[in-house]
Motif scaffolding. Structure first.
Motif, PDB file in Angstrom:
ATOM      1  N   HIS A   1       0.849  -1.197   0.000  1.00 18.69           N
ATOM      2  CA  HIS A   1       0.000   0.000   0.000  1.00 18.69           C
ATOM      3  C   HIS A   1       0.886   1.249   0.000  1.00 18.69           C
ATOM      4  CE1 HIS A   1      -2.952   2.985   1.244  1.00 18.69           C
ATOM      5  NE2 HIS A   1      -3.912   2.083   1.062  1.00 18.69           N
TER       6      HIS A   1
ATOM      7  N   SER B   1       0.621   3.996   1.427  1.00 22.24           N
ATOM      8  CA  SER B   1       0.739   4.632   2.745  1.00 22.24           C
ATOM      9  C   SER B   1       1.295   3.699   3.812  1.00 22.24           C
ATOM     10  CB  SER B   1      -0.637   5.148   3.209  1.00 22.24           C
ATOM     11  OG  SER B   1      -1.132   6.134   2.333  1.00 22.24           O
TER      12      SER B   1
ATOM     13  N   THR C   1       5.474   6.816   9.075  1.00 24.69           N
ATOM     14  CA  THR C   1       4.016   6.674   9.203  1.00 24.69           C
ATOM     15  C   THR C   1       3.260   7.800   8.499  1.00 24.69           C
ATOM     16  OG1 THR C   1       3.983   7.896  11.304  1.00 24.69           O
ATOM     17  CG2 THR C   1       4.217   5.495  11.439  1.00 24.69           C
ATOM     18  N   HIS C   2       3.993   8.662   7.793  1.00 26.96           N
ATOM     19  CA  HIS C   2       3.366   9.791   7.084  1.00 26.96           C
ATOM     20  C   HIS C   2       2.548  10.653   8.051  1.00 26.96           C
ATOM     21  CE1 HIS C   2       4.516   7.508   3.502  1.00 26.96           C
ATOM     22  NE2 HIS C   2       3.923   6.454   4.054  1.00 26.96           N
TER      23      HIS C   2
ATOM     24  N   SER D   1      -0.815   9.167   9.655  1.00 28.42           N
ATOM     25  CA  SER D   1      -2.018   9.385   8.851  1.00 28.42           C
ATOM     26  C   SER D   1      -2.536   8.062   8.307  1.00 28.42           C
ATOM     27  CB  SER D   1      -1.690  10.337   7.696  1.00 28.42           C
ATOM     28  OG  SER D   1      -2.805  10.534   6.873  1.00 28.42           O
TER      29      SER D   1
ATOM     30  N   PRO E   1      -4.809   5.661   6.005  1.00 29.12           N
ATOM     31  CA  PRO E   1      -5.504   5.738   4.721  1.00 29.12           C
ATOM     32  C   PRO E   1      -6.975   5.379   4.880  1.00 29.12           C
ATOM     33  CG  PRO E   1      -4.308   3.679   4.874  1.00 29.12           C
ATOM     34  CD  PRO E   1      -3.942   4.471   6.103  1.00 29.12           C
TER      35      PRO E   1
ATOM     36  N   TRP F   1      -4.130  -1.761  11.708  1.00 32.56           N
ATOM     37  CA  TRP F   1      -3.445  -0.527  11.342  1.00 32.56           C
ATOM     38  C   TRP F   1      -3.945   0.622  12.219  1.00 32.56           C
ATOM     39  CZ3 TRP F   1      -2.510   0.425   5.416  1.00 32.56           C
ATOM     40  CH2 TRP F   1      -1.519   1.394   5.242  1.00 32.56           C
TER      41      TRP F   1
ATOM     42  N   TYR G   1      -1.640   2.840  15.033  1.00 33.00           N
ATOM     43  CA  TYR G   1      -1.431   4.290  15.052  1.00 33.00           C
ATOM     44  C   TYR G   1      -2.023   4.929  16.303  1.00 33.00           C
ATOM     45  CZ  TYR G   1       0.520   4.461  10.328  1.00 33.00           C
ATOM     46  OH  TYR G   1       1.331   4.317   9.226  1.00 33.00           O
TER      47      TYR G   1
END
Length: 223
Positions: A108, A110, A174-175, A178, A180, A187, A191
């Motif tokens: 993915h 992200s 982990t951007h 954020s 998706p 997931w 986070y």
């Protein structure tokens, strides 16, 4: 942190002020790769009034550490139970969960590729750091200090800087934590746990850097 100003960098504020990272995330202000910019500039780029953002950060600074005991021995006990023990417990499940998410969702765009390794490196460094506090520095403090206490405190401050770099790496892979659209439960749980863990670690370092350590550094200077 009492000297907040618009010319401070976003990354330095996020790494030292409890709650700042989450505030920046809410406003889509990057504090890892793009964090080496002054707060005032970052606020304008995000469409925010710089003074308003600064006021929000100052409110966080005033609230930082309010739930911690004021007496030194009680503060050390608080650090051990609320942060040292909690970090160890949380990393024990965050790392396997990160491995699972990377394995299942690695293709993915992200996906947090490299997160498990970043967390494992942080765990190893943090374990050694906390052990030195538990075995050397905190016992010295509980005995009232020592003429040689400045050296271990300086070492702990230096290691805190290293831990801040680990937090930036986690934020990067982990951007900005954020998720998706349609992210699975694993997931999401990862986070959610990381948000708490990273904010806890910043609070932990703040209590030591800004509250506990200066008590003994000032005493050493007065001798």
């Amino acid at each position: 942190m009492t000297d907040l100003a618009l010319d401070q960098t976003v990354s330095s504020i996020a790494a030292t002020l409890p709650g700042a990272a989450e505030l920046f995330r809410r406003h889509d202000i990057s504090f890892c790769c793009g964090g080496n910019v002054p707060l005032g500039e970052a606020a304008q780029d995000a469409g925010l009034a710089p003074e308003a953002l600064l006021a929000d950060l100052k409110a966080l600074a005033q609230a930082a550490g309010r739930d911690a005991p004021s007496e030194t021995k009680e503060l050390i006990s608080h650090l051990l139970s609320r942060y040292h023990a909690t970090h160890r417990e949380e990393l024990a499940w965050l790392i396997p969960l990160a491995q699972k998410v990377e394995r299942v969702h690695g293709s993915h765009p992200s996906a947090p590729v490299g997160l498990a390794d970043a967390l494992a490196t942080l765990r190893d460094d943090l374990d050694a750091h906390m052990a030195r506090e538990e075995q050397i520095l905190f016992p010295m403090m509980q005995r009232g200090g020592s003429p040689s206490i400045g050296h271990p405190i300086a070492e702990m401050r230096h290691e805190h800087d290293d831990e801040m770099e680990h937090l930036k790496a986690i934020e990067h892979v982990t951007h900005g934590l954020s998720l998706p659209a349609g992210a699975c439960g694993s997931w999401t749980a990862l986070y959610t746990g990381l948000r708490k863990f990273t904010d806890d670690l910043v609070t932990h370092m703040h209590l030591e850097n800004a509250v506990l350590f200066p008590r003994f550094e000032k005493a050493e200077l007065a001798d």
